[in-house]
Design an enzyme around this catalytic site. Structure first.
Site, short mmCIF file in Angstrom:
data_model
loop_
_atom_site.label_atom_id
_atom_site.label_comp_id
_atom_site.label_asym_id
_atom_site.label_seq_id
_atom_site.Cartn_x
_atom_site.Cartn_y
_atom_site.Cartn_z
N CYS A 55 -3.64 -11.22 15.03
CA CYS A 55 -3.12 -12.35 15.80
C CYS A 55 -3.80 -13.63 15.33
O CYS A 55 -4.86 -13.58 14.68
CB CYS A 55 -3.36 -12.15 17.30
SG CYS A 55 -5.11 -12.17 17.76
N CYS A 58 -7.48 -13.88 16.23
CA CYS A 58 -8.35 -13.09 15.35
C CYS A 58 -8.64 -13.86 14.06
O CYS A 58 -9.79 -13.90 13.58
CB CYS A 58 -7.68 -11.76 15.00
SG CYS A 58 -7.14 -10.79 16.42
N CYS A 126 15.96 -2.67 -13.46
CA CYS A 126 17.03 -2.99 -12.49
C CYS A 126 16.49 -2.77 -11.09
O CYS A 126 15.42 -2.19 -10.89
CB CYS A 126 18.26 -2.12 -12.74
SG CYS A 126 17.98 -0.37 -12.43
N CYS A 129 15.92 0.91 -10.29
CA CYS A 129 14.67 1.42 -10.86
C CYS A 129 13.48 1.00 -10.00
O CYS A 129 12.58 1.79 -9.70
CB CYS A 129 14.48 0.89 -12.27
SG CYS A 129 15.90 1.15 -13.36
N ASP A 532 7.32 -42.28 -6.33
CA ASP A 532 6.14 -43.12 -6.31
C ASP A 532 6.29 -44.19 -7.39
O ASP A 532 7.00 -43.97 -8.38
CB ASP A 532 4.91 -42.26 -6.56
CG ASP A 532 3.63 -43.08 -6.65
OD1 ASP A 532 3.44 -43.96 -5.79
OD2 ASP A 532 2.84 -42.86 -7.58
#
Length: 875
Positions: A55, A58, A126, A129, A532
């Site tokens: 969580c 935690c 693929c 696989c 910018d």
């Protein structure tokens, strides 16, 4: 196979804005980046299993505890898997200390540190696989995370070495039916990889061609000379003709690989094309032998055509992989190193930082480094996409993979082979596959439902066709077998990743690094672009453009005073003034009592006399009347253009004419003088890129709705630059947080927005935009790591190319998805009505669509940058 005890992804922090203000125009845009960053010390990465971390609360406790250690650089938590990855300085913090801090936060750490290994599995080409390999790995204990990349044929596995070792992982992969290249228990890293056989002459290909011969023989006896098609044997009460025997031989030869792969699919509980084709062929044989339905032709056709389709798919995937191999092959494997006065050729892996490598004309540069001897023109196109070779001389940076055109160079190595710019590009392109697009995630979710639904439809069609459609049981069985062929979504699943890899590798070859399929997809959908100013629309290099001498001073007099005042300043404007004075060989003056007056200017004693340099407002505060200033009489070029003269007194009105006119041209104005006399005016500007206006026009032509310029410069200068480059709007005098707000405002009005900046100074805005694009990122660690996309060269014209490539990639992805799904759906609907023979289902529904979507994706490699210039350069 490569193994490391640490994660591979570098920290991805976006540094706060680095612009600084000093004595000059506080609103001018400063902090021009030189594109270089110091290489950080090599960091360690410790990954721990913390199952109790489930969580956000935690996570907070664990991060707070670990952060108390010295040397912690980054903490990555994954609540869903209960893993904690900590990037740290090994000299200050080790794995035991980190484990201890986690336990002190109240959480248990399971097992040993997590180790990451990468395995080469070239036959895994693929989605089907990859599914078998994933299922095989998921059944082994100790594996915490696995990632399969069919586009490169690699498998990356994170595991607990106390529960499983590399040998166990290899066994798991091989249990899925795929061999791992260059691995055995005594092998060392970096073993040479044997060349694989050509796809068309491989053992499977030879079996396919032999099988095809027997199919052709059977067809001749079955349809061309039926009178010669005599019975030759009887099996389980069913008579076998010559044609039936030929068809059975064809199945036996071509079916070996199919049944083998089908066995591994069954073993790994994977409902893929290998399993479905095995069931279809076996079903046809059972119906023939047990029920006497004589479906030998159908079984042989399935075996042969499916083998052909597998070869086509392998060939198509190999073409896609080649684009990445070309990137990897750019850098030579060996370097000529000069040690103790002698030259020796060694593998690039043995070259250390600080070594000097020798590069002769026509050779590739093997390592990133700095020129310490010689000069030459270097072709940097493989790295930056620049079409014209760049002159390199003492002190200049060069990149591995670039080509020394004409001169002799000695280069001091600044990065190891695994950490140079080219290696990071290749690594990021490979890792980009794991960054799935929204469409790719949708396709994967859809495919999990598609196959079971079609299989159920196949069973229903087989059972219901005789009663509903009035067909015979053999025909109903053929219908069911045909639908089984169509049940695998291979072409559908591969349609997006093959397009993404094609687009990303094509971009990398042209000097554009896209760090994930999601960014490629997002860039093609932006409605607005924010640019910018400094270093993006302009070159980011301030130069003196005008010197206006006053009160009988000469231009050299003004520069001499300005040089003395600015010689101790670290501001870009001061550096530009000193550079101009040096170019004109203006002598130094004795400087005392230097003082920087924040936001206004500088003061110093020159040869014992107090002088000032700074903004016009600063001189007004000193008591000068700037509306009536005597002009010099030396007839300077700029004086002739800008001054307004009184009839008798030859005077200038600096406030109403000279300063506004210079600022209207996008220039920053600095006045120089003493306490009693103005000596001159100096104008400094950042040169607009020649391709800036053409770039903006091209973006509009490609469909971008709105292009806006964001800058910290003053309103008048910003307006002048904006008008010259043709942007739709501009926002001036912005602080870093105000640039973020501006990006959010543009996004709210126009939709998705891309922000283009220097990758460091504009980091907050880059992070806020839908897509962040860094300019001139070659050789710059920070720029490579901060932005979603990096333009490796200092070339703004790559921006329209990037938008066009991304936009076209989105179109190709849509085409591939709808075409592969549409074709399969149309064929499936037509099967119960007898409109789709089984051979058409194999060739069109499987091989045809796989080849088609791959070929369509390869078209992206044809898109090339257009050189843009409109001649607006200059100051």
């Amino acid at each position: 196979m490569t193994v490391s005890d640490e994660g591979t992804d570098p920290p991805n922090d976006r540094n706060p804005d680095a612009h600084s203000h000093s004595a000059h125009d506080a609103s001018a845009e400063n902090g021009v980046s030189d594109g270089k960053t110091d290489s950080p010390p090599e960091a360690g990465v410790t990954t721990l299993n913390v199952p109790g971390m489930d969580c956000p609360s935690c996570v907070g406790k664990i991060e707070s505890s670990v952060e108390t250690l010295d040397g912690i650089e980054q903490i990555d938590t994954q609540v869903t898997t209960g893993t904690l990855s900590v990037t740290h300085d090994p000299g200050q913090a080790d794995s035991d200390a980190i484990r201890n801090r986690v336990e002190r936060a109240g959480y248990d750490v399971e097992g040993a540190d997590i180790t990451t290994a990468e395995f080469s599995v070239p036959e895994m080409d693929c989605a089907s696989c990859a599914g078998k390999v994933e299922n095989a790995l998921d059944r082994r204990t100790g594996i915490t995370e696995r990632e399969t990349q069919p586009m490169t044929g690699t498998v990356r596995v994170s595991y607990d070495p106390t529960a499983i070792d590399e040998g166990g992982i290899v066994d798991a992969i091989e249990s899925a039916g795929y061999s791992v290249n260059d691995w055995d228990e005594s092998a060392t890293d970096g073993a040479d990889t044997e060349e694989t056989d050509s796809i068309w002459t491989s053992p499977r290909a030879i079996k396919t061609w032999v099988s095809g011969v027997f199919v052709a023989v059977g067809l001749v006896f079955e349809f061309l000379v039926p009178g010669q098609n005599a019975a030759v044997a009887s099996v389980l009460g069913a008579e076998l003709t010559i044609a039936d025997g030929a068809f059975l031989v064809a199945v036996a030869i071509a079916g070996q690989e199919i049944f083998r792969d089908g066995y591994y699919s069954t073993r790994n509980l994977n409902l893929d094309i290998d399993f479905l084709m095995s069931v279809a062929i076996l079903g046809a044989l059972v119906a023939s032998f047990v029920f006497g339905e004589a479906l030998y032709f159908e079984a042989a056709t399935l075996a042969f055509l499916f083998s052909v389709s597998e070869l086509l798919e392998a060939y198509s995937m190999d073409r896609a992989r080649n684009s990445l191999r070309e990137l990897m092959d750019l850098s030579p494997d060996e370097a000529r190193v000069k040690r103790d006065g002698t030259e020796s050729t060694v593998p690039v892996e043995d070259v250390a930082i600080g070594d000097v490598v020798v590069v002769r004309p026509g050779e590739k540069i093997p390592m990133d480094g700095e020129v310490v001897d010689g000069e030459s023109a270097v072709n940097q196109a493989p790295i930056t996409g620049e079409s014209v070779p760049v002159d390199k001389t003492l002190g200049d940076d060069v990149y591995a993979g670039s080509i020394n055109e004409e001169g002799y160079l000695e280069i001091e190595v600044t990065a190891t082979a695994g950490d140079n710019t080219l290696s990071r590009i290749v690594e990021m392109v490979e890792d980009a596959q794991s960054n799935k697009t929204d469409r790719e995630q949708f396709v994967e979710r859809f495919s999990t439902y598609y196959t079971p639904v079609v299989v159920a439809f196949a069973v229903l069609t087989t059972v219901a066709s005789p009663s509903v459609l009035g067909v015979t049981w053999p025909t109903a069985v053929v219908y069911g077998l045909t639908l089984l062929v169509l049940a695998c979504p291979c072409a559908f699943v591969i349609s997006t990743p093959v397009s993404v890899v094609s687009g990303i590798t094509s971009a990398a070859k042209n000097g554009v690094l896209i760090k994930g399929g999601s960014h490629l997809e997002a860039m093609g959908g932006v409605d607005a672009i924010a640019l910018d100013k400094t270093g993006t629309l302009t070159k980011g290099e301030l130069t003196v453009t005008d010197v206006v001498p006053l009160n009988d001073n000469t231009e050299d007099d003004v520069l001499r005073c300005a040089r003395g005042l600015e010689s101790r300043s670290e501001h870009p404007i001061g550096e530009a003034i000193v550079e101009r004075a040096t170019e004109r060989s203006v002598p130094d003056r004795e400087v005392d009592e230097f003082e920087s007056i924040t936001g206004k200017g500088v003061r110093a004693d020159l040869d014992g006399r107090t002088h000032y340099a700074g903004k016009p407002g600063f001189f007004e505060e000193l008591g000068f009347d700037l509306t009536h200033v005597h002009a010099a009489t030396d007839g300077g070029v700029v004086t002739q253009k800008t001054r307004q003269l009184c009839e008798k007194n030859r005077c200038l009105d600096l406030l109403d004419t000279v300063v506004p006119e210079l600022q209207a041209e996008g220039k920053t104005v600095v006045l120089v003088g003493t306490e009693k006399e103005l000596e001159g005016v100096i104008a400094v500007a950042d040169e607009v890129r020649p391709e800036a206006r053409a770039t903006v026009e091209r973006l509009h032509d490609l469909g971008v709705k709105h292009v806006v310029m964001l800058t910290g410069d003053n309103e008048r200068t910003a307006g002048a630059i904006a008008q010259r480059v043709g942007v739709d709007d501009y926002r001036a005098e912005l602080l870093p947080d105000e640039k973020v707000a501006a990006v959010e405002a543009v996004a709210e009005e126009y939709g998705d927005v891309a922000m283009i900046g220097d990758g460091v100074n504009d980091a907050p805005a880059l992070a806020t935009a839908t897509v962040g694009v860094a300019m001139g990122a070659a050789g710059t660690d920070t720029a490579l790591e901060t932005a979603d996309i990096a333009l490796m060269g200092d070339d703004l014209s790559r921006l329209p190319y990037l938008y066009e490539l991304s936009h076209d990639a989105n179109g190709v992805i849509r085409q591939n998805i709808f075409a592969s799904l549409g074709v399969k759906a149309a064929l499936a609907v037509g099967v119960p009505f007898g409109l789709v023979p089984i051979w058409l289902a194999v060739l069109a529904g499987d091989a045809g669509m796989t080849t088609a979507v791959t070929g369509n994706a390869m078209r992206l490699s044809r898109i090339a940058p257009t050189e843009l210039t409109d001649g607006i350069g200059g100051s």
